[in-house]
Design a protein around this motif. Structure first.
Motif, short mmCIF file in Angstrom:
data_model
loop_
_atom_site.label_atom_id
_atom_site.label_comp_id
_atom_site.label_asym_id
_atom_site.label_seq_id
_atom_site.Cartn_x
_atom_site.Cartn_y
_atom_site.Cartn_z
N GLY A 100 -24.80 79.24 5.57
CA GLY A 100 -24.96 78.06 4.57
C GLY A 100 -24.06 77.08 5.01
O GLY A 100 -23.95 75.97 4.25
N THR A 101 -23.20 77.06 6.03
CA THR A 101 -22.22 76.07 6.20
C THR A 101 -22.56 75.23 7.33
O THR A 101 -23.39 75.57 8.28
CB THR A 101 -20.85 76.63 6.27
OG1 THR A 101 -20.94 77.51 7.40
CG2 THR A 101 -20.45 77.50 5.31
N ALA B 32 -14.44 82.15 12.66
CA ALA B 32 -15.38 81.89 11.71
C ALA B 32 -16.05 80.41 12.05
O ALA B 32 -15.46 79.48 12.40
CB ALA B 32 -14.70 81.59 10.50
N GLY B 33 -17.51 80.57 12.49
CA GLY B 33 -18.28 79.57 13.10
C GLY B 33 -18.89 78.88 11.87
O GLY B 33 -19.29 79.81 10.94
N ALA B 34 -19.57 77.82 11.82
CA ALA B 34 -20.53 77.30 11.00
C ALA B 34 -21.90 77.89 11.29
O ALA B 34 -22.19 77.88 12.36
CB ALA B 34 -20.46 75.84 10.82
N ALA B 35 -22.79 78.09 10.27
CA ALA B 35 -24.25 78.21 10.31
C ALA B 35 -24.85 77.24 11.34
O ALA B 35 -25.77 77.35 12.02
CB ALA B 35 -24.92 78.49 9.45
N GLU B 36 -24.55 75.80 11.07
CA GLU B 36 -25.35 74.65 11.60
C GLU B 36 -24.00 74.01 12.45
O GLU B 36 -23.14 73.40 11.75
CB GLU B 36 -25.85 73.81 10.68
CG GLU B 36 -27.10 74.44 9.81
CD GLU B 36 -27.56 73.33 8.68
OE1 GLU B 36 -27.60 72.21 9.20
OE2 GLU B 36 -27.60 73.87 7.81
N ILE C 270 -16.48 76.58 -1.55
CA ILE C 270 -16.51 78.16 -1.53
C ILE C 270 -16.18 78.68 -0.32
O ILE C 270 -15.15 79.77 -0.27
CB ILE C 270 -17.99 78.66 -2.16
CG1 ILE C 270 -18.20 78.27 -3.76
CG2 ILE C 270 -17.80 80.14 -1.95
CD1 ILE C 270 -19.49 78.52 -4.11
N ALA C 271 -16.82 78.38 0.57
CA ALA C 271 -16.51 78.78 2.08
C ALA C 271 -15.07 78.28 2.52
O ALA C 271 -14.32 79.08 3.28
CB ALA C 271 -17.30 78.05 3.18
N ALA C 272 -14.37 77.18 2.01
CA ALA C 272 -13.24 76.74 2.24
C ALA C 272 -12.36 77.82 1.74
O ALA C 272 -11.25 78.23 2.44
CB ALA C 272 -13.05 75.43 1.84
N GLU C 273 -12.36 78.34 0.60
CA GLU C 273 -11.60 79.32 -0.24
C GLU C 273 -11.84 80.65 0.42
O GLU C 273 -10.74 81.42 0.74
CB GLU C 273 -11.83 79.59 -1.43
CG GLU C 273 -11.26 78.34 -2.51
CD GLU C 273 -9.97 78.10 -2.22
OE1 GLU C 273 -9.33 79.04 -2.23
OE2 GLU C 273 -9.46 76.92 -2.09
#
Length: 245
Positions: A211-212, A177-181, A227-230
Motif C-alpha cells: 500500500g505504499t 524495505a521497498g514500496a509497493a508502487e 503508519i508505514a513510516a513508523e
C-alpha cells in the motif's frame, strides 16, 4: 545536539551534520544517506530522532559537488511537477561509486571523534541513498555491521555500480524495505536483490510495504504514509540495536 561541520574528501569539502544524544557518550555511529530531496529540515528531524536512540549520526550532503544550495521546497516541487527539472542537475553529480569514495572520508572523520564508540558502524539510506547505504556495506565490510535501505532505487541493475554485485563482500546484516508502487524498484529487481543476498549467505530481510508509494517515509512528499513510516522506524531501531548495542 547538532554540529555543522565540513569533511574534506577527494573532491572538496562536503558540508555535513552531526547529531548526538544527550550525555557524554561514547556511542556507536550511523551514517544517514539522504534521499533525492537534498539536505532540508525533514532530514535534520530524522537524524535527530535516530540520534535519540543512542547513536552519533552523520548526515553528509551528497550534493556537495554541485556547490552550496538552499533547501529545496519539496512540497512545491511536487505540486508543480518540477522535481526532476530542479533537483536533476544536483542528482547528476553523485553516483554509487562516488558515494563509496566519499564514505571512506566519512569513516576517517568518525574515527577522529572521541564520542564514537568503536569501529563498527551502521548505515541507512533513502531513495538513492538506499543504494549508497548498501554500497557502503559491500565496500567497507570490516566497518559496516548493519545496513538499511528504505524505498531505495536501482538496487539490482545491470550497472557495474549496482550494489547487489557487492553482496559476496558484505558481512553485516542487511534490511531492505521497498514500496509497493515504485518504478525504481520493481518486483523483478526486488527478486534479483533477494537472490544475490541469499546466494552470498548474507543475514538479511527484504520486504515490500504493501500500500505504499516511493518515498513513504518522508513527511514532505505526497506519498508520505505515517503508519508505514513508523514501521520503518521500528525496524531500523531494532536492526541497529541488534548489531551496534
Amino acid at each position: 545536539m547538532r554540529e555543522d561541520i565540513s569533511i574534506r574528501t577527494g573532491y572538496g569539502d562536503c558540508r555535513s551534520f552531526i547529531f548526538t544524544p544527550d550525555g557524554s557518550g561514547p556511542w556507536p555511529a550511523i551514517i544517514l544517506f539522504m534521499d533525492g530531496g537534498g539536505i532540508r529540515p525533514i532530514l535534520f528531524a530524522m537524524a535527530e530522532r535516530l540520534a535519540g536512540y543512542g547513536y552519533v549520526v552523520l548526515l553528509p550532503d551528497m550534493f556537495y559537488r554541485a556547490g552550496v544550495y538552499l533547501p529545496f521546497d519539496v512540497p512545491h516541487l511536487f505540486a508543480t511537477g518540477t522535481v526532476r527539472d530542479v533537483i536533476g542537475p544536483y542528482s547528476a553529480t553523485i553516483d554509487n561509486a562516488l558515494a563509496a569514495e566519499d564514505t571512506a572520508f566519512f569513516l576517517q572523520y568518525l574515527d577522529t571523534r572521541e564520542d564514537v564508540a568503536g569501529p563498527n558502524i551502521g548505515t541507512v539510506g533513502y531513495c538513492g541513498g538506499g543504494a549508497w547505504s548498501l554500497t557502503a556495506a559491500g565496500r567497507y565490510p570490516s566497518r559496516v555491521v548493519a545496513s538499511a535501505s528504505f524505498h531505495g532505487t536501482n538496487l539490482a541493475t545491470e550497472s557495474p555500480m549496482s550494489p547487489h554485485w557487492l553482496a559476496p563482500y558484505m558481512k553485516g546484516e542487511i534490511y531492505v524495505a521497498g514500496a509497493a508502487e515504485d518504478k525504481g524498484y520493481p518486483p523483478e529487481m526486488a527478486a534479483r536483490l533477494e537472490q544475490a543476498l541469499s546466494a552470498a549467505g548474507i543475514d538479511h530481510r527484504c520486504e515490500i510495504y504493501e500500500g505504499t508509494r516511493h518515498a513513504w517515509t518522508m513527511p514532505d512528499v505526497p506519498a508520505y504514509d505515517p503508519i508505514a513510516a513508523e514501521r520503518h522506524w521500528h525496524e531500523l531501531s531494532l536492526l541497529m540495536k541488534r548489531k551496534l548495542s
